[in-house]
Design an enzyme around this catalytic site. Structure first.
Site, short mmCIF file in Angstrom:
data_model
loop_
_atom_site.label_atom_id
_atom_site.label_comp_id
_atom_site.label_asym_id
_atom_site.label_seq_id
_atom_site.Cartn_x
_atom_site.Cartn_y
_atom_site.Cartn_z
CE1 TYR A 27 0.81 0.81 4.29
CE2 TYR A 27 -0.54 -0.90 4.82
CZ TYR A 27 0.47 -0.01 5.29
OH TYR A 27 0.62 -0.11 6.74
CD GLU A 91 3.65 0.88 -3.50
OE1 GLU A 91 2.85 1.18 -2.80
OE2 GLU A 91 4.85 0.94 -3.47
#
Length: 221
Positions: A27, A91
């Site tokens: 993340y 991501e």
């Protein structure tokens, strides 16, 4: 699937002619996808990833899959330290404390399916940053829905017979190593990393359930 192209200068050739065999999910720990993309494209940061998926589901590609992005950092998976040279980094736009929206998860599933069709990556080698860097990284965190990916064959399954006796730390480490957790970390960091992935809300000392959680994470090779 529509992919927005936003090339990052932070990349290079994969070392030793390696090809992708691992996918690492992160993340961003930032307030927006745009802010994350700006950082991942800033040459001063020396970080990047192959893809960023916004909370709205927009997928942006920063680095071609055949090129080495700089997303994994120090760590190890299945005895290999240079994870960047053999992985694809994704991501997810998430500050670290909130759920992952449906649109984002749907596009992640689509992207993973496409990547797995292009490269020799097994579901057991779709991992979190925390899996390859225990004690150093915690993303994508306890709120990420690994079970959802596992149901579609996009990540390792969890669960199994818990047995009747609690394991020793050595027995747990042996099982974890077979599942891919080969980074040189202490027992507490290893247990925390495995739980973060397979038993995110478990607490207390090592139990048989921690070992059984790894049962389906060991690839049949």
């Amino acid at each position: 699937m529509r992919v927005v192209q936003h090339p990052s200068p932070n990349c290079g050739p994969r070392r030793n002619w390696q090809t992708p065999s691992v996918i690492v999910i992160h993340y961003t720990a930032m307030n927006s996808a745009d802010a994350a993309i700006d950082r991942l494209c800033d040459p001063r940061t020396e970080v990047s990833a192959h893809y960023v998926i916004a909370r709205t589901g927009i997928v942006t590609q920063l680095v071609p899959e055949e090129v080495r992005a700089w997303h994994a950092g120090a760590g190890e998976w299945r005895g290999q330290a240079d994870v960047n040279s053999r992985s694809i980094g994704i991501e997810l736009d998430n500050a670290g404390g909130h759920p992952f929206p449906e649109a984002q998860m749907h596009m992640l599933e689509t992207l993973l399916g496409n990547i797995l069709s292009r490269w020799p990556v097994s579901p057991e080698d779709v991992i979190g940053h925390s899996d390859m860097a225990p004690g150093r990284k915690c993303d994508p965190g306890p709120r990420f829905d690994w079970t959802r990916l596992a149901r579609q064959g996009l990540a390792a399954r969890t669960g199994g017979d818990t047995g009747s006796q609690d394991p020793t730390p050595g027995q747990f480490r042996s099982k974890a190593r077979r599942a891919g957790y080969t980074a040189d970390v202490d027992d507490d960091a290893l247990l925390a990393a495995v739980r973060l992935r397979f038993r995110p809300y478990a607490t207390g000392p090592l139990t048989a359930a921690d070992v059984s959680a790894l049962q389906h994470a060991i690839p049949a090779r």
